[in-house]
Design a protein around this motif. Structure first.
Motif, PDB file in Angstrom:
ATOM      1  N   THR A 142       0.832  -1.206   0.000  1.00  0.00           N
ATOM      2  CA  THR A 142       0.000   0.000   0.000  1.00  0.00           C
ATOM      3  C   THR A 142       0.865   1.255   0.000  1.00  0.00           C
ATOM      4  N   LEU A 143       1.877   1.276   0.847  1.00  0.00           N
ATOM      5  CA  LEU A 143       2.738   2.461   0.934  1.00  0.00           C
ATOM      6  C   LEU A 143       3.567   2.643  -0.333  1.00  0.00           C
ATOM      7  N   ARG A 144       3.958   1.560  -0.983  1.00  0.00           N
ATOM      8  CA  ARG A 144       4.775   1.680  -2.188  1.00  0.00           C
ATOM      9  C   ARG A 144       3.952   2.188  -3.376  1.00  0.00           C
ATOM     10  N   THR A 145       2.658   1.979  -3.335  1.00  0.00           N
ATOM     11  CA  THR A 145       1.818   2.385  -4.464  1.00  0.00           C
ATOM     12  C   THR A 145       0.930   3.577  -4.155  1.00  0.00           C
ATOM     13  N   GLY A 146       0.738   3.881  -2.876  1.00  0.00           N
ATOM     14  CA  GLY A 146      -0.083   5.021  -2.482  1.00  0.00           C
ATOM     15  C   GLY A 146      -1.285   4.600  -1.659  1.00  0.00           C
ATOM     16  N   GLY A 147      -1.387   5.139  -0.469  1.00  0.00           N
ATOM     17  CA  GLY A 147      -2.493   4.825   0.424  1.00  0.00           C
ATOM     18  C   GLY A 147      -2.046   4.960   1.863  1.00  0.00           C
ATOM     19  N   GLN A 148      -2.957   4.681   2.773  1.00  0.00           N
ATOM     20  CA  GLN A 148      -2.700   4.890   4.187  1.00  0.00           C
ATOM     21  C   GLN A 148      -2.900   3.591   4.953  1.00  0.00           C
ATOM     22  N   VAL A 149      -2.062   3.364   5.973  1.00  0.00           N
ATOM     23  CA  VAL A 149      -2.177   2.166   6.796  1.00  0.00           C
ATOM     24  C   VAL A 149      -2.367   2.576   8.248  1.00  0.00           C
ATOM     25  N   SER A 150      -3.014   1.709   9.000  1.00  0.00           N
ATOM     26  CA  SER A 150      -3.211   1.917  10.426  1.00  0.00           C
ATOM     27  C   SER A 150      -2.062   1.274  11.187  1.00  0.00           C
ATOM     28  N   THR A 151      -1.635   1.930  12.258  1.00  0.00           N
ATOM     29  CA  THR A 151      -0.584   1.373  13.111  1.00  0.00           C
ATOM     30  C   THR A 151      -1.177   1.100  14.490  1.00  0.00           C
ATOM     31  N   PRO A 152      -0.549   0.255  15.299  1.00  0.00           N
ATOM     32  CA  PRO A 152      -1.160  -0.164  16.572  1.00  0.00           C
ATOM     33  C   PRO A 152      -1.425   1.000  17.520  1.00  0.00           C
ATOM     34  N   PHE A 153      -2.537   0.906  18.253  1.00  0.00           N
ATOM     35  CA  PHE A 153      -2.846   1.894  19.282  1.00  0.00           C
ATOM     36  C   PHE A 153      -1.849   1.765  20.431  1.00  0.00           C
ATOM     37  N   ALA A 154      -1.649   2.858  21.124  1.00  0.00           N
ATOM     38  CA  ALA A 154      -0.736   2.861  22.258  1.00  0.00           C
ATOM     39  C   ALA A 154      -1.324   2.082  23.435  1.00  0.00           C
ATOM     40  N   ALA A 155      -0.431   1.574  24.291  1.00  0.00           N
ATOM     41  CA  ALA A 155      -0.840   1.027  25.584  1.00  0.00           C
ATOM     42  C   ALA A 155      -0.915   2.212  26.547  1.00  0.00           C
ATOM     43  N   HIS A 156      -2.137   2.642  26.866  1.00  0.00           N
ATOM     44  CA  HIS A 156      -2.318   3.955  27.484  1.00  0.00           C
ATOM     45  C   HIS A 156      -1.872   4.032  28.941  1.00  0.00           C
ATOM     46  N   ASP A 157      -1.744   2.902  29.611  1.00  0.00           N
ATOM     47  CA  ASP A 157      -1.262   2.963  30.994  1.00  0.00           C
ATOM     48  C   ASP A 157       0.178   2.462  31.112  1.00  0.00           C
ATOM     49  N   ASP A 158       0.851   2.353  29.975  1.00  0.00           N
ATOM     50  CA  ASP A 158       2.289   2.065  29.961  1.00  0.00           C
ATOM     51  C   ASP A 158       2.987   3.416  29.874  1.00  0.00           C
ATOM     52  N   TRP A 159       3.212   4.010  31.040  1.00  0.00           N
ATOM     53  CA  TRP A 159       3.644   5.406  31.084  1.00  0.00           C
ATOM     54  C   TRP A 159       5.065   5.562  30.546  1.00  0.00           C
ATOM     55  N   LYS A 160       5.188   6.298  29.457  1.00  0.00           N
ATOM     56  CA  LYS A 160       6.493   6.546  28.838  1.00  0.00           C
ATOM     57  C   LYS A 160       7.130   7.769  29.488  1.00  0.00           C
ATOM     58  N   THR A 161       7.477   7.626  30.760  1.00  0.00           N
ATOM     59  CA  THR A 161       8.090   8.686  31.547  1.00  0.00           C
ATOM     60  C   THR A 161       9.377   8.148  32.151  1.00  0.00           C
ATOM     61  N   PRO A 162      10.274   9.012  32.647  1.00  0.00           N
ATOM     62  CA  PRO A 162      11.535   8.526  33.219  1.00  0.00           C
ATOM     63  C   PRO A 162      11.341   7.505  34.335  1.00  0.00           C
ATOM     64  N   SER A 163      10.303   7.693  35.163  1.00  0.00           N
ATOM     65  CA  SER A 163      10.089   6.793  36.297  1.00  0.00           C
ATOM     66  C   SER A 163       9.133   5.650  35.985  1.00  0.00           C
ATOM     67  N   GLY A 164       8.502   5.718  34.811  1.00  0.00           N
ATOM     68  CA  GLY A 164       7.485   4.729  34.502  1.00  0.00           C
ATOM     69  C   GLY A 164       6.178   4.974  35.214  1.00  0.00           C
ATOM     70  N   LYS A 165       6.009   6.183  35.767  1.00  0.00           N
ATOM     71  CA  LYS A 165       4.784   6.547  36.461  1.00  0.00           C
ATOM     72  C   LYS A 165       4.232   7.861  35.909  1.00  0.00           C
ATOM     73  N   LEU A 166       2.953   8.079  36.121  1.00  0.00           N
ATOM     74  CA  LEU A 166       2.322   9.357  35.818  1.00  0.00           C
ATOM     75  C   LEU A 166       2.988  10.446  36.661  1.00  0.00           C
ATOM     76  N   MET A 167       3.306  11.569  36.043  1.00  0.00           N
ATOM     77  CA  MET A 167       4.013  12.643  36.760  1.00  0.00           C
ATOM     78  C   MET A 167       3.026  13.738  37.178  1.00  0.00           C
ATOM     79  N   ILE A 168       2.361  13.541  38.314  1.00  0.00           N
ATOM     80  CA  ILE A 168       1.513  14.609  38.831  1.00  0.00           C
ATOM     81  C   ILE A 168       2.400  15.765  39.282  1.00  0.00           C
ATOM     82  N   VAL A 169       3.409  15.460  40.059  1.00  0.00           N
ATOM     83  CA  VAL A 169       4.430  16.446  40.412  1.00  0.00           C
ATOM     84  C   VAL A 169       5.625  16.210  39.494  1.00  0.00           C
TER      85      VAL A 169
END
Length: 677
Positions: free
Chosen positions: A513-540
């Protein structure tokens, strides 16, 4: 007639897939006489599923418009007069590079400023000028015109964690549309909202101007502009006080909850009512409804981030979105920031930061007037190169920009397809292509998707793509890097041949599809896999000026009414102003006022009025409506100066001040008063 796939190139979260019907030409020069006869949504596109906006449904009217610029032009009259004569490409390139070389020799490359934004949202043609200007040592543009405070505030809490893809909203059980005119900016998600309401799910709108969205919602909560953070704090006060917060998650999965919770005692609904204008009881009821939902979704727009406190506001709303543990459940959490999915391609192969040998002078896009005049601390800009942007219509401090553009010592080049308000001030205009006349790749900033679109027609007249223009200019400057020798198709192939993580798991069919023209879907994020330095939600967050989130007031001003700029569903930024059908449907420049504010000034619906502050005056026609917050006035859409009674547009009233974090525009953070014209 043949049908081909393409992708919408404009500033929208969706990057809709298109089906383009082309009537093939005949004779020896058949391709040059081919034309687009119809554009429709691609039902196979994983994002839009065939639903496209009214603007793109007649895209061919723009592509084949008789008003299109098809040859290079040189100015002959006064700057701003719009008087030009055709010149050859050789003449245009020679004049541009001659001015650049003189500016570099006399004052240095930091007096040359490339200026672009969202006129095209693809990878190659939006960003390809960076390689040339990096090689030159010119200014580096800080591109924070839209929502960088929003992304900075979001990232301060969750780092690079992906938020909800709008397709996941089917699993949400309560919707708070917070500062988002989805009719104008997220049209493809409106059918989901309608279906949710039919299924008995509640939709609540939190807005300062609800004119276009009220009919799609069960409840409208009008909030005073710039005070959304106070509303979020008061809702969290209620959630914590009434045991509706997920304290186990907040203590174990987040940083700083207990320290933050101590500050919530003062953030009562009564306190928030005084700040926001929202009745305390409405705040309590909304918080309780939010706390009782299993998978509530906040659909966050960008308008509430365009204030002096915009980054903090988004921090607070993002924390609220996780306060009940909603992110751990399908459909729960936040939609409207980065959904993740990428990176898809190596953008440095386009921008080539390795070609720069000096330390770049940085110019914030919101401070163009100051840069042109030299009041930003640097020397005045001598050469301005504008593409994919119309700053006279869309950047703060219009009068300051106009003053800078009329400076006889400034040499201005504009790539354009039509005679925009900025193009009228150019010394040289270079005719630009449409998306169907060039090859490129696109990633959506609202969905997990990536796509390619290939050239379907040859460039009309003598128009050239941004890539071809910058390659010509680089060679005329004497730059010998092989980067500038390639075609855009070769560069696109290189990007696809060296994919990044977001394309690592594609199937052979998706690669086809990409080589000929068109759009593809990619996987949704894991929303509670926090991509932060500590691996936690940063309230502070200790890296922030205010480590513990708190309410901060916006810039404000000395006038009594808070001015906000809201999108129009009929046009997009200053794009499509060549389309008479869309311009006529949108109507005249309108200022929305609350009945109480209009009555206090003796103003009636339909009156001609002047909105004014210390920066200037703008004439509007008033629309009196109770769907704007009292004490606020709203101007919808970007217009052309010819449509204004005094030639001034709403950005005349916008200061260059920046947001608290993200260096973003604060175009919604200005005050005015209004009088009858």
């Amino acid at each position: 007639m043949n049908t081909y796939k393409s992708i919408c190139p404009y500033d929208c979260p969706t990057t809709c897939g298109l089906l383009v019907d082309i009537e093939e030409g005949s004779g020896g020069n058949a391709r040059n006489t081919s034309k687009v006869v119809r554009v429709k949504g691609d039902p196979e596109d994983p994002v839009c599923r065939g639903v496209i906006c009214r603007k793109m449904q007649r895209y061919e009217k723009s592509i084949h418009s008789p008003d299109r610029i098809l040859t290079p032009l040189r100015r002959t009259g006064a700057k701003g007069s719009g008087e030009f004569v055709p010149v050859s490409w050789d003449e245009a390139i020679r004049e541009i590079t001659g001015n650049w070389k003189r500016a570099i020799a006399e004052a240095g490359p930091e007096t040359i400023l490339p200026f672009y934004y969202s006129g095209v949202m693809s990878y190659i043609h939006r960003n390809c000028g960076d390689a040339l200007f990096n090689r030159m040592g010119a200014c580096s543009l800080v591109k924070t015109l839209c929502a960088s405070a929003k992304s900075a505030g979001y990232s301060a809490v969750v780092g690079k964690t992906g938020c909800l893809d709008p397709r996941e909203l089917a699993q949400s059980d309560l919707f708070i549309i917070w500062g988002s005119n989805m009719k104008a900016t997220r049209l493809q998600s409106l059918p989901q909202i309608a279906a949710a309401r039919r299924a008995g799910k509640r939709v609540v709108l939190v807005e300062s101007c609800a004119l276009e969205m009220a009919s799609y919602c069960d409840q409208v909560v009008l909030v005073r502009p710039g005070t959304d953070g106070a509303l979020a704090l008061a809702m969290m006060h209620v959630l914590a006080a009434e045991g509706l917060a997920d304290e186990a998650f907040l203590r174990d999965g987040a940083e700083g909850y207990e320290e933050f919770a101590k500050t919530l005692h003062a953030c009562t609904p009564e306190w928030a009512e005084a700040e926001t204008g929202v009745p305390a009881q409405v705040i309590r009821e909304l918080a309780r409804e939010y706390g009782a939902a299993a998978a509530p979704a906040i659909i966050l727009g960008s308008g509430n981030s365009r204030y002096g406190n915009g980054g903090m506001t988004v921090r607070l709303i993002t924390i609220l979105s996780a306060f009940t543990g909603a992110w751990s459940r399908p459909g729960g959490g936040l939609c409207g920031c980065s959904p993740g999915g990428g990176p898809y391609v190596d953008a440095t192969r386009i921008t080539r930061p390795d070609l720069r040998t000096n330390t770049a002078r940085k110019v914030n896009i919101n401070m163009l007037a100051s840069a042109l005049g030299g009041t930003d601390g640097g020397v005045p800009i001598r050469c301005l190169h504008v593409y994919a942007c119309n700053p006279v219509g869309s950047v703060c401090n219009q009068q300051g920009i106009l003053q800078g553009l009329t400076n006889p010592d400034l040499f201005t080049v504009v790539h354009e397809r039509f005679m925009t308000d900025t193009a009228r001030y150019a010394d040289i205009i270079l005719p630009a292509t449409f998306s169907v006349e060039q090859a490129d790749c696109y990633s959506s900033y609202g969905y997990c998707s990536f796509g390619t679109a290939y050239r379907l027609l040859p460039p009309a007249g003598e128009s050239k793509s941004n890539w071809d223009i910058f390659s010509l200019l680089a060679k005329a400057m004497g730059y010998e890097e092989s980067h500038f020798d390639r075609t855009e198709e070769e560069l696109l192939k290189e990007l696809l041949d060296h994919p990044k993580q977001g394309l690592s798991d594609l199937t052979d069919e998706e690669w086809s599809t990409l080589r000929t023209g068109g759009q593809v879907s990619t996987p949704f994020a894991a929303h509670d896999d926090w991509k932060t330095p500590s691996g936690k939600l940063m309230i502070v967050n200790a890296a922030q000026k205010f480590a513990v989130p708190c309410y901060q007031k916006c810039h404000g001003g000395s006038h009594p009414l808070r001015l906000i700029a809201v999108p129009s569903s009929e046009t997009l930024n200053s794009i499509f102003l060549e389309r008479d059908d869309l311009v006529e449907r949108r109507g005249e420049m309108t200022l929305v006022m609350h009945p109480a504010d209009a009555d206090a000034r003796g103003i009636a619906d339909g009156d001609a009025v002047v909105a004014f502050n210390e920066l200037g005056e703008v004439t509007f026609t008033v629309l009196v409506s109770a769907l704007v917050a009292q004490g606020a006035v709203a101007a919808a859409g970007v217009f052309a100066r010819r449509q204004s009674a005094n030639g001034n547009l709403v950005n005349t009233l916008h200061h260059e001040r920046l947001s608290d974090i993200g260096e973003a525009t604060t175009l919604n953070d200005n005050t005015v008063d209004v009088r009858r014209a």
